[in-house]
Scaffold this active site. Sequence first.
Site, short mmCIF file in Angstrom:
data_model
loop_
_atom_site.label_atom_id
_atom_site.label_comp_id
_atom_site.label_asym_id
_atom_site.label_seq_id
_atom_site.Cartn_x
_atom_site.Cartn_y
_atom_site.Cartn_z
N LYS A 147 -7.79 -2.21 9.04
CA LYS A 147 -7.48 -1.55 7.77
C LYS A 147 -7.89 -2.50 6.64
CE LYS A 147 -4.18 -0.78 4.33
NZ LYS A 147 -5.23 -1.21 3.41
N GLU B 109 -2.36 -15.04 8.00
CA GLU B 109 -3.00 -15.93 7.02
C GLU B 109 -2.45 -15.49 5.67
OE1 GLU B 109 -4.83 -18.43 7.55
OE2 GLU B 109 -5.59 -18.19 9.57
N CYS C 205 -6.98 -17.82 -1.58
CA CYS C 205 -5.71 -18.39 -1.11
C CYS C 205 -5.76 -19.92 -1.09
CB CYS C 205 -5.40 -17.86 0.27
SG CYS C 205 -6.77 -18.11 1.39
N GLU D 122 1.91 -18.43 -6.90
CA GLU D 122 0.47 -18.40 -6.76
C GLU D 122 -0.12 -17.77 -8.04
OE1 GLU D 122 -0.59 -16.01 -3.35
OE2 GLU D 122 -2.25 -17.32 -2.83
P1 NAP Z 1 -1.51 -7.87 -0.06
O1 NAP Z 1 -0.98 -7.09 -1.17
O2 NAP Z 1 -0.57 -8.50 0.88
O3 NAP Z 1 -2.53 -6.91 0.69
C1 NAP Z 1 -3.26 -7.32 1.81
C2 NAP Z 1 -3.49 -6.15 2.73
O4 NAP Z 1 -2.24 -5.68 3.20
C3 NAP Z 1 -4.18 -4.97 2.07
O5 NAP Z 1 -5.02 -4.34 3.01
C4 NAP Z 1 -3.01 -4.06 1.72
O6 NAP Z 1 -3.34 -2.70 1.63
C5 NAP Z 1 -2.14 -4.29 2.95
N1 NAP Z 1 -0.74 -3.92 2.76
C6 NAP Z 1 0.00 -3.91 1.62
N2 NAP Z 1 1.25 -3.49 1.90
C7 NAP Z 1 1.31 -3.22 3.23
C8 NAP Z 1 2.33 -2.75 4.12
N3 NAP Z 1 3.55 -2.48 3.70
N4 NAP Z 1 2.01 -2.61 5.42
C9 NAP Z 1 0.77 -2.89 5.87
N5 NAP Z 1 -0.23 -3.33 5.08
C10 NAP Z 1 0.05 -3.51 3.78
O7 NAP Z 1 -2.44 -9.09 -0.56
P2 NAP Z 1 -3.66 -9.03 -1.57
O8 NAP Z 1 -3.13 -9.00 -2.95
O9 NAP Z 1 -4.64 -8.00 -1.16
O10 NAP Z 1 -4.34 -10.44 -1.26
C11 NAP Z 1 -3.98 -11.59 -1.92
C12 NAP Z 1 -3.07 -12.44 -1.05
O11 NAP Z 1 -3.72 -12.74 0.18
C13 NAP Z 1 -2.77 -13.76 -1.69
O12 NAP Z 1 -1.42 -14.08 -1.50
C14 NAP Z 1 -3.66 -14.72 -0.93
O13 NAP Z 1 -3.22 -16.05 -0.94
C15 NAP Z 1 -3.65 -14.13 0.44
N6 NAP Z 1 -4.82 -14.57 1.21
C16 NAP Z 1 -4.62 -15.43 2.23
C17 NAP Z 1 -5.70 -15.90 2.96
C18 NAP Z 1 -5.50 -16.87 4.08
O14 NAP Z 1 -6.42 -17.02 4.87
N7 NAP Z 1 -4.35 -17.51 4.21
C19 NAP Z 1 -6.99 -15.47 2.65
C20 NAP Z 1 -7.16 -14.56 1.61
C21 NAP Z 1 -6.05 -14.11 0.89
P3 NAP Z 1 -3.66 -2.00 0.23
O15 NAP Z 1 -4.86 -2.69 -0.31
O16 NAP Z 1 -3.94 -0.59 0.64
O17 NAP Z 1 -2.45 -2.16 -0.62
#
Ligand code: NAP
Length: 485
Positions: free
Chosen positions: A180, A255, A289, A386
């Site tokens: 997804k 991650e 991140c 963050e």
């Molecule tokens: P996010 O809001 O957590 O979303 C990530 C993914 O999860 C998206 O596909 C989102 O779908 C989905 N999602 C949201 N709510 C969900 C739920 N209740 N159940 C299942 N899936 C759900 O994060 P983001 O804003 O896209 O990304 C930024 C974050 O990712 C930052 O905190 C960053 O540090 C972290 N990150 C970490 C790494 C690493 O390797 N550690 C790498 C990159 C990013 P939708 O888009 O449809 O809402």
Amino acid sequence: MLKKTSHFMREANFIGGAWVEADSGATIEVVNPATRQTIGTVPKCGRAETRRAIEAAEEAFHSWKKTSANDRAKLLRKLHDAILDNQEALAELLVMEQGKPLAEARAEVGMSAAYVLWYAEEGRRVYGDVVPSPWADRRILVTKEPVGVIGAITPWNFPSSMLARKIGPALAAGCTAVAKPASQTPYSGLALGVLAEEAGFPAGVVNIVTGSASEIGDELTENPLVRKITFTGSTEVGKVLIQKSAGTVKKVSMELGGNAPFLVFDDAGVERAVEGAVAAKYRNSGQTCVCTNRFFVQEGIYDRFVEKLVEATNRLKVGSGLEDGTQQGPLIDEKAVEKVEELIADAAEKGGKVVAGGKRHSLGGTFFEPTVIAEASPEMRFMQEEIFGPVSPIFRFHEEEEAVKLANDTAFGLACYFYTADLGRAFRVMEGLKYGLIGVNEGIITTVEAPFGGLKESGLGKEGGHQGIEDYLDTKYVCIGGLGL
Ligand code: NAP
């Protein structure tokens, strides 16, 4: 738009080898953050479509797991070649939906190919063990097998490479996948589906579903056929997925968010430290991140570092990712800009000095000026939150121990960086920092050969390196007795 880019911009989901709409016909609009124009739509799927994708993946798993690692590697190498053959078109697609500069998008697509190739190779080296037996007439084998169907959920900031580094090891290990992608950037994920189909992966081995995050997430975590959840995204959502996966005791790899410190000691070369600082802070407009969230600079070098970082920050060219020479694209959406504005206002109230940027860019929309804030202090929100934007708060410190303590004063533990010319200090600080990734005199360290992953609330498990395939494997112990030896 390149002709090939439109080929990859699939407005359908890939389930069981077919390109399909949502059952309801509902769609989600995808917006180009640079122009704020809708570039297309993707299906808004929910639980029912996700269940069908899982069932297709389960059916495909029965034959996929029996293929040889060598045959899987051949297909993965084809996928790798196809990604590189289409690098330009895929990079353009990535810029259109995500906003990053074209040069960064090309590099991301290159990383996607590199992950696929790395795991094509690693899949052939999944060894078991023959263990010396304590019984004369029995032998002990330890084997590794694919876990089964995996569910992969990815974020918008690296929509291509985050999926490739999950799909690569999963397929190499013999697993099948339901992925997804993030709703704001679904096309780069769907493009991997197009390429997998064209490379010849059997129907059902790779499935890609877009739509309601909570519905798709609930089905992936609650369906007992899914044996592993791999997630990249926020810590908040990661915790929910861990809790939901507990119901069927799935493997999880996470991650999650970061809060990277960047320490500069008095003995560091200021030019090199600033070069590393720009790379570690402003890539993807600060939306990674592993981007620096907090600079800690020792008092003797503080003023020079601030001066040089301000100069370098002011030189960054802000613009549309598709324009030549752009180094800073727009932020992903209005909410991201508001968060950055709030954090800057909070810092200014608490004594921070905005010495570069500080406001929305004259280009309008979600473009933001690359910003430096001097005299940052621990009570400011940056210390714990963050930023995910192009803002560099610079804290001052006096002693090495104090810097390590400040750096570790966070629930996160993903990436950190420090600059020093003193070898003894390098080891002391490296051993003192509670982080999964450490750059010593380097600001960009991610590579497919090394294990990427956080400690504490930044995550569980590793991606990349030989470690990255382990989470897709079950270990079995086999005792063969009655041998009459
Ligand atoms: P996010 O809001 O957590 O979303 C990530 C993914 O999860 C998206 O596909 C989102 O779908 C989905 N999602 C949201 N709510 C969900 C739920 N209740 N159940 C299942 N899936 C759900 O994060 P983001 O804003 O896209 O990304 C930024 C974050 O990712 C930052 O905190 C960053 O540090 C972290 N990150 C970490 C790494 C690493 O390797 N550690 C790498 C990159 C990013 P939708 O888009 O449809 O809402």
